[in-house]
Design an enzyme around this catalytic site. Structure first.
Site, short mmCIF file in Angstrom:
data_model
loop_
_atom_site.label_atom_id
_atom_site.label_comp_id
_atom_site.label_asym_id
_atom_site.label_seq_id
_atom_site.Cartn_x
_atom_site.Cartn_y
_atom_site.Cartn_z
N ASN A 7 0.88 -1.17 0.00
CA ASN A 7 0.00 0.00 0.00
C ASN A 7 0.92 1.23 0.00
OD1 ASN A 7 -1.76 2.04 0.63
ND2 ASN A 7 -2.82 0.91 2.26
N HIS A 181 -11.49 4.85 -1.29
CA HIS A 181 -11.60 4.09 -0.03
C HIS A 181 -12.53 2.88 -0.18
CE1 HIS A 181 -10.73 7.98 2.43
NE2 HIS A 181 -9.62 7.29 2.27
N ARG A 242 -6.77 18.03 3.10
CA ARG A 242 -7.54 18.28 1.87
C ARG A 242 -8.79 19.11 2.18
NH1 ARG A 242 -7.70 12.14 -0.20
NH2 ARG A 242 -6.21 11.74 1.45
N GLU A 388 -7.77 -3.05 5.58
CA GLU A 388 -7.65 -3.02 4.12
C GLU A 388 -6.67 -4.06 3.63
OE1 GLU A 388 -7.16 1.51 3.89
OE2 GLU A 388 -7.97 0.96 1.96
#
Ligand code: AMP
Length: 403
Positions: A7, A181, A242, A388
């Protein structure tokens, strides 16, 4: 099957070696602030996962991964005696555009299409692609799979994914909403279904991935029908650095006023805004919460805005779902911050999402999937730990086993 999950972010590398039959990780690696002078990479092996730190000052993310592969091959504690024992590699890719709607084995054609997706996630995709290239050279016989953050959202209907722009931009440049996501939302939805003891196909869920990046998804019968991230992972919620959704006219206004270049504007919106921009302190929610609790007004405003935007997103998805059975909280903030969960759900009780303040407390419950609403809450509130890496490993195994 031994799957190495990679990742790779713009300045971070997370990796795990996962034995998919037993669903256990035997190596965990984390490198952050890669590229800076004080960057370190931690590598930990089962069973005790004691971390060994490696100085990676000045190395790129690809070089870090190379170093990790050396450690995996050479360290006597390593669960494998050489990287040839890695059966497959699962790469997390942020943006798959319209080229990829599911996990894909990387052959030459897929690799070429990956390059076309780079501009959709300029912070993440190019680094991930460079890692894939390095490993294809180093381990040419090891199959690699790309698992996309966007794939779960491929089920969104056109009314959710189209932007009200001239049609030609969709046709010529594939400008539409893709979300992100997805691996986390899919996993969180399944975990919540397990927790509630009901099949996912029967449920209406609102999954909230609240970490440094953040997005919320409406999951109807196991399918994403809308999500807050859009063409890129910049749209939607306010995030660590962000901006999330703002009036697009602000961008051209600032560019004109200050003569900013496109790259500078990208940097402002992606790296200097959000919690960092408003608080002026940093992007780490723990630090900003502490400052707010000590009376820092801008930190308090940042949190107030963050909570408000999460509430609005949950409310808007409640409005479009035929039924909502549960709201699911996951990722760094969603899993760990009882304080933020309390503030978020304090404003949502009137919709039937009623938090149990005791169950919401974290003590002793970190890493435990659980329901934190009161017994009679019409809509349940769940906390689930995102994993994940495990999900990517399983998707990689599925695909490679079919070959
Ligand atoms: P992630 O991107 O999922 O790793 O999440 C990172 C974010 O989670 C950072 O903003 C952290 O400050 C935040 N976080 C982690 N633990 C806590 C906590 N106990 N309270 C508040 N925020 C937390």
């Amino acid at each position: 099957m031994q799957v190495l999950v990679v990742n790779a972010g713009s300045s971070s590398l997370k990796s795990q070696l996962i034995e998919t039959d037993g669903k256990v990780a035997s190596m965990k690696c984390l490198a952050e602030k890669v590229g800076t002078d004080n960057a370190f990479m931690s590598v930990a092996f089962a069973p005790d996962f004691q971390k060994t730190m490696y100085n990676i000052a000045g190395l790129s993310v690809v070089q870090c991964l190379q170093k990790l592969l050396e450690v995996l091959g050479d360290d006597p504690e390593s669960p494998i005696s050489g990287i040839d024992q890695i059966d497959a590699i699962g790469n997390r890719i942020v943006a798959g555009g319209e080229y990829f709607t599911k996990a894909t084995l990387i052959d030459d054609e897929a690799r070429a299409n990956l390059t076309k997706c780079e501009e959709l996630a300029p912070l993440h995709n190019p680094t991930a692609d460079a890692c894939i290239d390095m490993m294809r050279k180093l381990m040419p016989n090891t199959p690699q799979v790309a698992v996309f953050d966007t794939a779960f959202h491929a089920t969104m209907p056109p009314k959710a994914y189209m932007y009200p722009l001239p049609w030609s931009y969709y046709e010529d440049y594939h400008i539409r909403r893709y979300g992100a996501h997805g691996t986390s939302h899919r996993y969180a939805a399944q975990q919540a279904a397990n927790l509630l003891g009901r099949p996912l196909r029967d449920l209406g869920l609102i999954t909230c991935h609240l970490g440094n990046g953040g997005s919320i998804t409406a999951v109807n019968h196991g399918k994403s029908i809308d999500t807050t991230m859009g063409f890129t992972p910049l749209e939607g919620l306010m995030m660590g650095t962000r901006s999330g959704s703002i009036d697009p006219a602000i961008v051209t206004y600032i560019m004109r006023r200050e003569g900013k270049t496109f790259d500078e504007m990208d940097e402002i919106l992606n790296k200097k805004s959000g919690i960092l921009g408003i608080s002026g302190l940093g992007s780490d929610m723990r630090d900003v919460l502490k400052a707010a609790n000590n009376g820092n007004e801008r930190a308090e405003l940042a949190i107030d805005m963050y909570v408000y935007k999460v509430q609005k997103a949950i409310g808007s998805y409640y409005a479009i779902m035929r039924r909502t059975d549960a709201v699911v909280m996951t990722a760094g903030i969603g899993e760990n911050s009882a304080e933020l969960r309390e503030r978020i759900f304090a404003g949502l009780a009137h919709m039937g999402m009623i938090l149990d303040k005791d169950r919401n407390q974290v003590e002793g419950a970190i890493g435990v999937n659980r329901v934190i609403s009161i017994d009679d809450s019409p809509i349940k509130i769940c906390v689930v730990t995102t994993d994940e890496e495990m999900r990517i490993a399983r998707e990689t195994d599925n695909l490679v086993s079919q070959q």
